[in-house]
Design a protein around this motif. Sequence first.
Motif, PDB file in Angstrom:
ATOM      1  N   THR A 139       0.809  -1.213   0.000  1.00 46.12           N
ATOM      2  CA  THR A 139       0.000   0.000   0.000  1.00 46.12           C
ATOM      3  C   THR A 139       0.845   1.267   0.000  1.00 46.12           C
ATOM      4  OG1 THR A 139      -0.191  -0.197   2.401  1.00 46.12           O
ATOM      5  CG2 THR A 139      -1.984  -1.077   1.099  1.00 46.12           C
ATOM      6  N   PHE A 140       1.932   1.284   0.780  1.00 46.52           N
ATOM      7  CA  PHE A 140       2.771   2.474   0.824  1.00 46.52           C
ATOM      8  C   PHE A 140       3.381   2.744  -0.550  1.00 46.52           C
ATOM      9  CE2 PHE A 140       6.252   5.278   1.855  1.00 46.52           C
ATOM     10  CZ  PHE A 140       5.801   6.001   2.937  1.00 46.52           C
ATOM     11  N   GLU A 141       3.789   1.676  -1.220  1.00 45.04           N
ATOM     12  CA  GLU A 141       4.380   1.811  -2.546  1.00 45.04           C
ATOM     13  C   GLU A 141       3.340   2.262  -3.570  1.00 45.04           C
ATOM     14  OE1 GLU A 141       7.610  -0.730  -5.212  1.00 45.04           O
ATOM     15  OE2 GLU A 141       6.644  -1.624  -3.462  1.00 45.04           O
ATOM     16  N   MET A 142       2.124   1.797  -3.410  1.00 46.23           N
ATOM     17  CA  MET A 142       1.044   2.263  -4.282  1.00 46.23           C
ATOM     18  C   MET A 142       0.827   3.765  -4.125  1.00 46.23           C
ATOM     19  SD  MET A 142      -1.894  -0.630  -3.833  1.00 46.23           S
ATOM     20  CE  MET A 142      -1.725  -2.277  -4.514  1.00 46.23           C
ATOM     21  N   ALA A 143       0.902   4.232  -2.886  1.00 43.89           N
ATOM     22  CA  ALA A 143       0.615   5.634  -2.600  1.00 43.89           C
ATOM     23  C   ALA A 143       1.759   6.565  -2.993  1.00 43.89           C
ATOM     24  CB  ALA A 143       0.306   5.804  -1.109  1.00 43.89           C
ATOM     25  N   HIS A 144       3.008   6.068  -2.875  1.00 40.03           N
ATOM     26  CA  HIS A 144       4.150   6.970  -3.003  1.00 40.03           C
ATOM     27  C   HIS A 144       5.189   6.552  -4.034  1.00 40.03           C
ATOM     28  CE1 HIS A 144       2.629   9.105   0.479  1.00 40.03           C
ATOM     29  NE2 HIS A 144       2.562   7.961   1.141  1.00 40.03           N
ATOM     30  N   GLY A 145       5.015   5.381  -4.649  1.00 38.69           N
ATOM     31  CA  GLY A 145       5.959   4.951  -5.666  1.00 38.69           C
ATOM     32  C   GLY A 145       7.266   4.438  -5.113  1.00 38.69           C
ATOM     33  N   CYS A 146       7.355   4.248  -3.804  1.00 35.31           N
ATOM     34  CA  CYS A 146       8.564   3.713  -3.165  1.00 35.31           C
ATOM     35  C   CYS A 146       8.174   3.168  -1.800  1.00 35.31           C
ATOM     36  CB  CYS A 146       9.649   4.789  -3.028  1.00 35.31           C
ATOM     37  SG  CYS A 146       9.159   6.201  -1.986  1.00 35.31           S
ATOM     38  N   THR A 147       9.092   2.431  -1.168  1.00 34.78           N
ATOM     39  CA  THR A 147       8.817   1.904   0.166  1.00 34.78           C
ATOM     40  C   THR A 147       9.045   2.984   1.219  1.00 34.78           C
ATOM     41  OG1 THR A 147      11.089   1.180   0.602  1.00 34.78           O
ATOM     42  CG2 THR A 147       9.641  -0.360  -0.597  1.00 34.78           C
ATOM     43  N   LEU A 148       8.580   2.706   2.428  1.00 33.49           N
ATOM     44  CA  LEU A 148       8.791   3.624   3.554  1.00 33.49           C
ATOM     45  C   LEU A 148      10.271   3.903   3.745  1.00 33.49           C
ATOM     46  CD1 LEU A 148       7.912   5.107   6.197  1.00 33.49           C
ATOM     47  CD2 LEU A 148       8.017   2.879   7.338  1.00 33.49           C
ATOM     48  N   TRP A 149      11.087   2.847   3.702  1.00 37.04           N
ATOM     49  CA  TRP A 149      12.517   3.010   3.983  1.00 37.04           C
ATOM     50  C   TRP A 149      13.218   3.762   2.846  1.00 37.04           C
ATOM     51  CZ3 TRP A 149      11.842   2.294   8.650  1.00 37.04           C
ATOM     52  CH2 TRP A 149      11.056   1.249   9.151  1.00 37.04           C
ATOM     53  N   GLU A 150      12.748   3.560   1.622  1.00 41.35           N
ATOM     54  CA  GLU A 150      13.301   4.328   0.504  1.00 41.35           C
ATOM     55  C   GLU A 150      12.958   5.805   0.634  1.00 41.35           C
ATOM     56  OE1 GLU A 150      13.253   0.800  -2.927  1.00 41.35           O
ATOM     57  OE2 GLU A 150      11.538   2.158  -2.690  1.00 41.35           O
TER      58      GLU A 150
END
Length: 351
Positions: A139-150
Amino acid sequence: MESPDMLNAEATLWSQIFSFLKSMTLKCAIEIGIPNAIHNHGQPMTLYELHDALSLPINNKPNLRRILRMLTHVGFLSVRQNTGTDTELVYDLTPISRLVINKPNSSSLSSFVLAMLDFTFVKSSLHLGDRLKQDKLETFEMAHGCTLWELTGQSPEFNTLFSNAMASDSSFLSDFIIKHGNVFQGISSLVDVGGGSGSVSMAIAKAFPDIQCTVLDLPHVVSHLPDDGLVKFVSGDMFCYIPPVDAIFLKWILHDWADEDCIKILQRCKEAIPPRDAGGKVIIVDAVVGSVSSTTYRESQLLFDMMMMTVCPGGKERDEDEWWNMFKEAGFSSYRIIANLGVRSIIEVYP
């Protein structure tokens, strides 16, 4: 279904639908400074006193009253009739609102609240349904195009927001962790893996001067932090190597990762510590779902499990069986749970 039952069901449905506005009202209260204003005033405040202290536009006084009404409803503030008047109300702090007061030499959870309710995180939750319909992106990648840690590595602003949130939580929890001092008995060296700015490590080092404390975290987290002689900061990757030490400390780390990643981290931990009879162990601070009977604690555990689903690939809160299965897979022989940290517990894991 009878009409009263249907109407009760509708009211319950509305409560579920609009519960997010409780969180947003809390965020608003911290952003405009309501808890700090009452604290600095030294006594309960009327609507008019709060309006003046917060320097809000005059036409927002009715809206402030509505905010205060919701805050008292959810228990963030208390309200009572002002002594000597028939209509005037005064608002005061409660144990919940005292947690977010910003004052010197005191732990405040305001940074944690503002980060968790930032649109960066809220936006991820909007993709839960999309995530369950497919098996590719989180879900985070869907929202922002990257992971939380990235994102923490790419955006200094978000990294600061996130780091401050974790530091505020660590500062708050450190006193409770230190009270379980027997956990740290017999240890001469400790590595705080993923320890960020070192809030907990500093508290441990001050409480137990004989323990040499080191924080291991990624370069963008610790490279700018000074070595003050109390705690040593080391850049590194917990998946690759953890420096040899008596004990490993993992506060709110493993719930960020899928089981297979946690097993890798735990294996690196086992490689870094001596056998149990030489004092080696891993000290974990994390939730053990179902370990506490309080309804509030239980709901908080389940809500944070949903939070982990929205922000971390594979991240989750685990019950005791899930923890033990990972410990065994990583090569550990036994564990002990100390369920005295509210929503979270201390877990000692032995090689």
